[in-house]
Design a protein around this motif. Structure first.
Motif, PDB file in Angstrom:
ATOM      1  N   VAL A 143      -1.304  -4.626  48.570  1.00  0.00           N
ATOM      2  CA  VAL A 143      -1.226  -3.285  49.146  1.00  0.00           C
ATOM      3  C   VAL A 143      -1.803  -3.339  50.554  1.00  0.00           C
ATOM      4  CG1 VAL A 143      -1.940  -0.881  48.977  1.00  0.00           C
ATOM      5  CG2 VAL A 143      -1.442  -2.191  46.889  1.00  0.00           C
ATOM      6  N   ILE A 144      -0.980  -3.009  51.544  1.00  0.00           N
ATOM      7  CA  ILE A 144      -1.410  -2.981  52.936  1.00  0.00           C
ATOM      8  C   ILE A 144      -1.242  -1.557  53.446  1.00  0.00           C
ATOM      9  CG2 ILE A 144      -0.990  -3.871  55.268  1.00  0.00           C
ATOM     10  CD1 ILE A 144       0.082  -6.425  53.950  1.00  0.00           C
ATOM     11  N   ILE A 145      -2.325  -0.969  53.920  1.00  0.00           N
ATOM     12  CA  ILE A 145      -2.313   0.428  54.337  1.00  0.00           C
ATOM     13  C   ILE A 145      -2.579   0.494  55.834  1.00  0.00           C
ATOM     14  CG2 ILE A 145      -3.396   2.692  54.050  1.00  0.00           C
ATOM     15  CD1 ILE A 145      -4.214   1.667  51.203  1.00  0.00           C
ATOM     16  N   LEU A 146      -1.570   0.872  56.594  1.00  0.00           N
ATOM     17  CA  LEU A 146      -1.711   1.023  58.042  1.00  0.00           C
ATOM     18  C   LEU A 146      -2.208   2.436  58.329  1.00  0.00           C
ATOM     19  CD1 LEU A 146       1.483  -0.883  59.223  1.00  0.00           C
ATOM     20  CD2 LEU A 146      -0.820  -1.755  58.800  1.00  0.00           C
ATOM     21  N   GLY A 147      -3.415   2.686  57.867  1.00  0.00           N
ATOM     22  CA  GLY A 147      -4.044   3.998  57.958  1.00  0.00           C
ATOM     23  C   GLY A 147      -5.352   3.931  57.197  1.00  0.00           C
ATOM     24  N   SER A 148      -5.821   5.071  56.735  1.00  0.00           N
ATOM     25  CA  SER A 148      -7.095   5.107  56.015  1.00  0.00           C
ATOM     26  C   SER A 148      -6.871   5.105  54.508  1.00  0.00           C
ATOM     27  CB  SER A 148      -7.894   6.349  56.413  1.00  0.00           C
ATOM     28  OG  SER A 148      -7.210   7.525  56.048  1.00  0.00           O
ATOM     29  N   MET A 170     -11.162   1.327  55.554  1.00  0.00           N
ATOM     30  CA  MET A 170     -11.376   1.062  54.125  1.00  0.00           C
ATOM     31  C   MET A 170     -12.556   1.887  53.599  1.00  0.00           C
ATOM     32  SD  MET A 170     -10.292  -1.087  51.565  1.00  0.00           S
ATOM     33  CE  MET A 170      -9.744  -2.684  52.191  1.00  0.00           C
ATOM     34  N   ASP A 171     -12.241   2.955  52.870  1.00  0.00           N
ATOM     35  CA  ASP A 171     -13.291   3.791  52.284  1.00  0.00           C
ATOM     36  C   ASP A 171     -12.789   4.345  50.945  1.00  0.00           C
ATOM     37  OD1 ASP A 171     -15.648   5.188  51.964  1.00  0.00           O
ATOM     38  OD2 ASP A 171     -15.017   6.881  53.205  1.00  0.00           O
ATOM     39  N   LYS A 194     -14.816   2.336  62.423  1.00  0.00           N
ATOM     40  CA  LYS A 194     -13.658   1.937  61.641  1.00  0.00           C
ATOM     41  C   LYS A 194     -13.232   0.524  62.020  1.00  0.00           C
ATOM     42  CE  LYS A 194     -11.762   6.615  61.154  1.00  0.00           C
ATOM     43  NZ  LYS A 194     -10.600   7.482  61.443  1.00  0.00           N
ATOM     44  N   GLU A 195     -12.933  -0.291  61.009  1.00  0.00           N
ATOM     45  CA  GLU A 195     -12.400  -1.622  61.251  1.00  0.00           C
ATOM     46  C   GLU A 195     -11.520  -2.026  60.085  1.00  0.00           C
ATOM     47  OE1 GLU A 195     -15.237  -4.804  61.311  1.00  0.00           O
ATOM     48  OE2 GLU A 195     -16.572  -3.796  59.909  1.00  0.00           O
ATOM     49  N   PRO A 210     -14.431  -7.712  56.627  1.00  0.00           N
ATOM     50  CA  PRO A 210     -13.580  -7.504  57.813  1.00  0.00           C
ATOM     51  C   PRO A 210     -12.455  -8.527  57.834  1.00  0.00           C
ATOM     52  CG  PRO A 210     -15.899  -7.431  58.410  1.00  0.00           C
ATOM     53  CD  PRO A 210     -15.848  -7.908  56.985  1.00  0.00           C
ATOM     54  N   LEU A 211     -11.297  -8.098  58.258  1.00  0.00           N
ATOM     55  CA  LEU A 211     -10.138  -8.989  58.300  1.00  0.00           C
ATOM     56  C   LEU A 211     -10.146  -9.751  59.625  1.00  0.00           C
ATOM     57  CD1 LEU A 211      -7.555  -9.901  56.852  1.00  0.00           C
ATOM     58  CD2 LEU A 211      -6.347  -8.073  58.034  1.00  0.00           C
TER      59      LEU A 211
END
Length: 221
Positions: A143-148, A170-171, A194-195, A210-211
Motif C-alpha cells: 500500500v503506497i499512499i501519496l498523501g496522509s 504516516m500517522d 511531515k516526512e 523514514p524512507l
C-alpha cells in the motif's frame, strides 16, 4: 422553478445536467448541496460522468468532480463527452478504465478515503490522496499512499510478510502486515515535520522508518 442541477443516474455512469443560465459559482454550491442530499441514495461506487446543459472548461469539470467526491461516497473515474449512445459509452469507458489500472502488480486509486469507507483490493495499491481517520485500506500486496495516512491499513492480507506500507505523512490508527498488528500510541508524541515513511515487517514486528535510499534497497517486491 427550473432546477440548477439535475442528476441522471445510469448503471455505469452519471449525467450531470447543469442550468446553462446559472453562474458557475452558484452551480458549484448547488452541486455540493445536491450530492450531499443524494449521498445515501447514490451509495458507494465507481462511476463515469458526463456534463450536459452548460459549457465547462476542463478545470471546471475537475473542480466539480472534486466537489462531488467530497459530498458523497462516489468515486468518479473518468469524464465522457456527450454521446448519442451514452450508456454504451459509459460501459465501454469503465471497461477501459478497469483494464488500464488492473495490472498484475497493482492498481491506482485517485481520491480521498473518508471515515467509514473501505478500499479492498487483490493487488498492490497506490492511493493518490489521503486515507482519513476511520477509513480502511486492505490489500494482498503493498500500500503506497501519496498523501496522509490517518486511518487503518492492512497490507499483505494473504499472509505476505514482505508487504509494506508507504505514506507521505504516516500517522495511522493501525497498520497490519500479514498477521502482525501495530497500533498508534494512546498518547501520541508532539507532531513532527511531515516526512515519507515506510512500515515493514521483520522478525514478527512492524517497524516504521523514514524512507531513504538504504531502506528502498532492502524492499522485497
Amino acid at each position: 422553478m427550473k432546477e440548477k442541477v439535475v442528476i441522471k443516474g445510469t448503471k455505469s455512469g452519471i449525467i450531470l445536467v447543469l442550468d446553462a443560465d446559472t453562474e458557475y459559482t452558484e452551480l458549484k454550491e448547488a452541486v455540493a448541496e445536491k450530492f450531499e442530499k443524494s449521498a445515501g441514495f447514490l451509495g458507494e461506487a465507481e462511476k463515469a460522468i458526463a456534463f450536459q446543459g452548460k459549457e465547462l472548461t476542463d478545470p471546471q469539470k475537475i473542480e466539480l468532480i472534486d466537489i462531488i467526491q467530497e459530498h458523497c461516497k462516489l468515486s468518479i473515474v473518468c469524464i465522457l463527452e456527450e454521446d448519442d449512445t451514452l450508456e454504451n459509452a459509459f460501459r465501454q469507458s469503465m471497461e477501459r478504465e478497469v483494464a488500464a489500472v488492473d495490472y498484475s502488480t497493482g492498481q491506482f486509486f485517485k481520491g480521498n478515503l473518508r471515515s467509514g469507507q473501505v478500499l479492498d483490493v487483490e493487488t498492490s495499491i497506490i492511493i493518490i490522496g489521503d486515507v482519513k481517520a476511520g477509513a480502511k485500506v486492505i490489500s494482498k500486496g503493498n500500500v503506497i499512499i501519496l498523501g496522509s495516512l490517518k486511518g487503518n491499513v492492512y497490507a499483505g492480507a494473504d499472509g505476505n510478510v514482505n508487504a509494506f506500507v508507504v505514506a507521505l505523512d504516516m500517522d495511522p490508527v493501525q497498520i497490519r502486515i500479514a498477521d502482525t498488528i501495530a497500533r498508534s500510541p494512546d498518547h501520541p508524541q508532539k507532531k513532527k515535520v511531515k516526512e515519507t515513511k515506510i512500515a515493514f515487517w521483520d522478525s514478527g514486528n512492524i517497524y516504521i522508518e523514514p524512507l531513504d535510499k538504504d531502506v528502498m534497497g532492502d524492499i522485497r517486491l
